[in-house]
Design an enzyme around this catalytic site. Structure first.
Site, PDB file in Angstrom:
ATOM      1  N   LYS A 133     -15.093   1.712   6.028  1.00  6.36           N
ATOM      2  CA  LYS A 133     -16.348   0.956   5.885  1.00  6.36           C
ATOM      3  C   LYS A 133     -17.318   1.690   4.966  1.00  6.36           C
ATOM      4  CE  LYS A 133     -15.332  -2.485   8.257  1.00  6.36           C
ATOM      5  NZ  LYS A 133     -15.133  -3.228   9.322  1.00  6.36           N
ATOM      6  N   LYS A 182      -0.463  -9.201   4.718  1.00  2.00           N
ATOM      7  CA  LYS A 182      -0.490  -9.965   5.963  1.00  2.00           C
ATOM      8  C   LYS A 182      -1.283 -11.250   5.762  1.00  2.00           C
ATOM      9  CE  LYS A 182      -2.049  -7.099   9.177  1.00  2.00           C
ATOM     10  NZ  LYS A 182      -2.403  -6.600  10.510  1.00  2.00           N
ATOM     11  N   LYS A 240      -7.631 -13.133   7.243  1.00  2.00           N
ATOM     12  CA  LYS A 240      -8.846 -13.872   6.949  1.00  2.00           C
ATOM     13  C   LYS A 240      -9.347 -13.629   5.542  1.00  2.00           C
ATOM     14  CE  LYS A 240      -9.644 -13.263  11.765  1.00  2.00           C
ATOM     15  NZ  LYS A 240     -10.380 -12.685  12.844  1.00  2.00           N
TER      16      LYS A 240
END
Ligand code: TRP
Length: 334
Positions: A115, A198, A201
């Site tokens: 992050k 994968k 989202k």
């Protein structure tokens, strides 16, 4: 002696729309676990505040993720379903546990370091202490099993460390939670663009099948799925085709899967037919979930009732743990 069911906790992130990867990676585990364990599943709304969602989006996302999970088969009669923010006991135990969490160890967590790299403009204290809050989500219910993927392994290890640290300093209160998955349920669904990532989202929307996709969107996405010119007998199956076969195993009949595997091996596979077939089987699988989720979202009164009852139950158990923690620490003056 009646044996108590083991306690399970898992947090559901209220971000994005649920997709096939979520369904076969997480939700299917939940559905199976609800039959065997005492499950506490919650929407991790406090966790999601690290990215400052706007209030309208937050509300809509929480309601949708709840509706989609129930539509997929989570039964509010069997599991305790709640929003994290409706259990204030979590916040107090989080404060207490923060005293045992060290800046150095928190800064070393790989998800935190990611992050810092990806959003250097928003490295807030909530992000740093995310693993403490997650640990408390679990420990406050005294859970022993946590159905999460590999990416959460480090967080779970921290939960065990915090449990141990508290127990050693103040006295035995928390069991040490373990990650749990049914082995045969560990499927990895790749995105349909054949790039090997994968289904997720953040991926290209056209390469991800969402539980909210219309029948036409599902058919179209599968029609556009990457395959190969392939089909040379003896050649290994390309990853993009193997992924479609894996997906087929989840939603089509065993005969259908066998037919296309044989066709591939014989070098006579027709990818167009295969993708049309998979599209139809996928529509049959997704459409009832989508429709149920839509009906649930159209009934916020029902969803609120589920959340409220879930929170009441979660709070009873959480309050007991919290009171014991206060007592052990010495915060019991009267
Ligand atoms: N960190 C988890 C995720 O990103 C969500 C989560 C929050 C969670 N609290 C939890 C999962 C407690 C399991 C138990 O998916």
């Amino acid at each position: 002696m009646a044996t108590e069911k083991e306690i399970v906790v898992s947090g559901i992130r209220p971000t994005g729309y649920l997709h096939l990867g979520n369904y076969f990676g997480a939700i299917r585990n939940y559905i199976r676990m609800q039959e065997e364990f005492n499950c506490y599943f919650f929407v991790a709304d406090w966790h999601s505040l690290t990215t400052h969602p706007n209030p309208k989006d937050l509300q809509a996302n929480v309601m949708r993720v709840l509706a989609e999970n129930i539509a997929s088969g989570l039964d509010p009669e069997k599991v305790t379903l709640y929003a994290q923010s409706h259990v204030p006991e979590i916040a107090e135990l989080y404060l207490l546990m923060n005293m045992l969490a060290y800046k150095g160890e928190l800064e070393r967590v790989p998800t935190f370091k990611d992050k810092v790299r990806l959003q250097p403009e928003n490295v807030n204290a909530g992000l740093l202490t995310y693993p403490v809050l997650m640990s408390v989500d679990i420990l406050i219910q005294r859970a022993v099993k946590v159905p999460v993927g590999k990416d959460q392994g480090q967080h779970l290890e921290m939960a065990r460390n915090f449990a141990q640290r508290f127990n050693e300093r103040y006295g035995n209160l928390f069991p040490e939670p373990e990650a749990f998955n049914y082995g045969d349920n560990l499927v990895r669904i790749l995105s349909l663009d054949g790039k090997g990532g994968k289904m997720s989202k953040s991926e290209n929307e056209m390469a991800t099948i969402y539980l909210s996709d219309s029948d036409e969107q599902i058919r179209q996405k599968l029609r556009k799925a990457k395959t190969d010119s392939g089909g040379v007998p003896g050649e290994p199956m390309p990853e993009s085709v193997a992924n479609l076969i894996e997906i087929m195993k989840l939603v089509s009949t065993p005969d259908t899967v066998q037919f296309y595997v044989d066709a591939f091996n014989a070098g006579s596979i027709r990818y167009g037919d295969m993708k049309t077939q998979l599209g139809e089987d996928m529509v049959k699988f997704i459409s009832p979930i989508r429709e149920k989720a839509a009906a649930l979202q159209a009934d916020p009164t029902y969803l609120r009732k589920i959340m409220k009852e879930g929170a009441e139950k979660a709070r009873v158990n959480a309050a007991q743990t919290l009171q014991q923690a206060r007592n052990l620490i010495g915060l019991n003056y009267y």
